[in-house]
Design an enzyme around this catalytic site. Structure first.
Site, PDB file in Angstrom:
ATOM      1  N   LYS A   4       0.830  -1.214  -0.005  1.00  0.00           N
ATOM      2  CA  LYS A   4      -0.048  -0.157  -0.055  1.00  0.00           C
ATOM      3  C   LYS A   4       0.940   1.126  -0.068  1.00  0.00           C
ATOM      4  O   LYS A   4       0.326   2.183  -0.644  1.00  0.00           O
ATOM      5  CB  LYS A   4      -1.049  -0.132   1.192  1.00  0.00           C
ATOM      6  N   THR A  64      -3.633   5.514   3.380  1.00  0.00           N
ATOM      7  CA  THR A  64      -2.563   6.186   3.070  1.00  0.00           C
ATOM      8  C   THR A  64      -2.573   6.928   1.654  1.00  0.00           C
ATOM      9  O   THR A  64      -1.765   7.798   1.355  1.00  0.00           O
ATOM     10  CB  THR A  64      -1.450   4.977   3.182  1.00  0.00           C
TER      11      THR A  64
END
Ligand SMILES: NC(=O)C1=CN([C@@H]2O[C@H](COP(=O)(O)OP(=O)(O)OC[C@H]3O[C@@H](n4cnc5c(N)ncnc54)[C@H](OP(=O)(O)O)[C@@H]3O)[C@@H](O)[C@H]2O)C=CC1
Ligand SMILES: O=C(CO)COP(=O)(O)O
Length: 316
Positions: A181, A238
């Site tokens: 990620k 994120t």
């Protein structure tokens, strides 16, 4: 069951603060001067350690605790494990770092198993900014451990009223979600920084997630782990918040601005490790590969975008 956090950066300090609200915790850092004097980490300013947290600069003393939370950057984990002189048989070694080791091409649980074959490896990961955890804001994470009874014990030991741990036995899936990620967050930051728009970001998140699923499946992870907190949950956080250093690094790339090299940006090295795996496994990971080139200055954002958009049309 005693606990030590190894690593006095933002995340290690935040974990020590959160756990130190309910029990005794040892916090080890390689430089304890500031922590001793001010009870604050320069990496997490404004957050004071509770009295129940004992700071030490003696690594082997800290490593004698039953549960060790390993909170150094991923590319430093091997060095840290090398420095622990004693065998930690039966101790739980919980990786809190997110990434793939560039030298070995593996995640933290495999590094732990290589350095401490008698220890019980585990992974703590998921959407959680250090500042949020330290401030006691509600947070949900994945605690993955291949040993079911030890995983249940860790879940109990490390949960607090506001830090809610969901248990899994899929360490590979949990650690790959957290590692990859960060790579996609760099791509999303670059996209927004370059003014390419929210629609393009949504495309990058979705196609990036497809790459996360593809690589994780090839490496033995279960798909439901990737759709959980450690994958989709952390990807969402994120890629959409400038609280993320990976996203901010991408923003700077997109804007053509400099970025402070002392800031931890795990996704840059992990993109390179993923690009290597892509070649070795003959598995297409186009977003990871352009992020690897982008973060090494081998591509501009415009070239990265052209590379992705000029790929042959395909089925979803
Ligand atoms: N910050 C966050 O919100 C979150 C971070 N994480 C993960 O936690 C991990 C650590 O990140 P974070 O704490 O934020 O990073 P920081 O940059 O805040 O701190 C890193 C810390 O690691 C120390 N360190 C670096 N190399 C070594 C080494 N070889 N031996 C001992 N200590 C070392 C640094 O020491 P020094 O200060 O002396 O350089 C510093 O204290 C990363 O993998 C990150 O992805 C996970 C969830 C949230
Ligand atoms: O992992 C994190 C949030 O879950 C922290 O992200 P950054 O390392 O990008 O700041």
């Amino acid at each position: 069951m005693s606990i030590a956090v190894l690593g006095g950066g933002a995340f290690g300090t935040a974990l020590a603060v959160a756990l130190g609200r309910k029990r005794a915790v040892t916090l080890w850092a390689r430089d304890v001067t500031g922590l001793h004097d001010t009870r604050q980490s320069p990496r997490l300013p404004g957050v004071t350690l509770p009295d129940a947290v004992t700071v030490t600069g003696d690594l082997n003393e800290a490593a004698s605790r039953d549960t060790l939370l390993l909170s150094v950057p991923m590319q430093q984990l091997s060095t840290l494990l090398d420095r622990i002189a004693t065998p930690l048989d039966g101790h739980a070694l919980v990786a809190c770092c997110k990434g793939i080791d560039l030298a070995e091409g593996v995640g933290p649980s495999a590094l732990i198993a290589r350095h401490q074959p008698g220890a019980v490896p585990a992974v703590l990961t998921g959407p959680s900014f250090a500042g949020d955890i330290a401030r006691g804001l509600p947070t949900a994470l994945t605690l993955a451990c291949g040993d079911e009874p030890r995983g249940r014990a860790l879940q109990e030991q490390l949960s607090t009223p506001v830090l809610r741990l969901y248990r899994s036995d899929d360490m590979i899936g949990a650690e790959l979600g957290g590692a990859l990620k960060n790579v996609i967050a760099i791509a999303c930051g670059a996209c927004i920084g370059a003014g390419l728009g929210d629609s393009a970001r949504a495309a990058l998140m979705t196609r990036g997630f497809a790459e996360m699923m593809r690589l994780s499946a090839r490496l033995g992870a279960r798909p439901e782990t990737l759709t959980g907190l450690s994958g989709l949950g952390d990807l969402t956080l994120t890629c959409t918040s400038d609280g993320s250093r990976n996203y901010r690094f991408g923003l700077a790339l997109g804007r053509g601005e400099d970025f402070d090299p002392s800031v931890t940006v795990e996704g840059a090295a992990t993109a390179r490790a993923a690009a290597r795996l892509s070649t070795e496994l003959d598995l297409p990971l186009p977003v990871c590969s352009v992020v690897a080139d982008l973060s090494q200055g081998r591509l501009t954002v415009r070239q990265a975008m052209d590379t992705l958009l000029s790929r042959p049309l395909k089925d979803e």
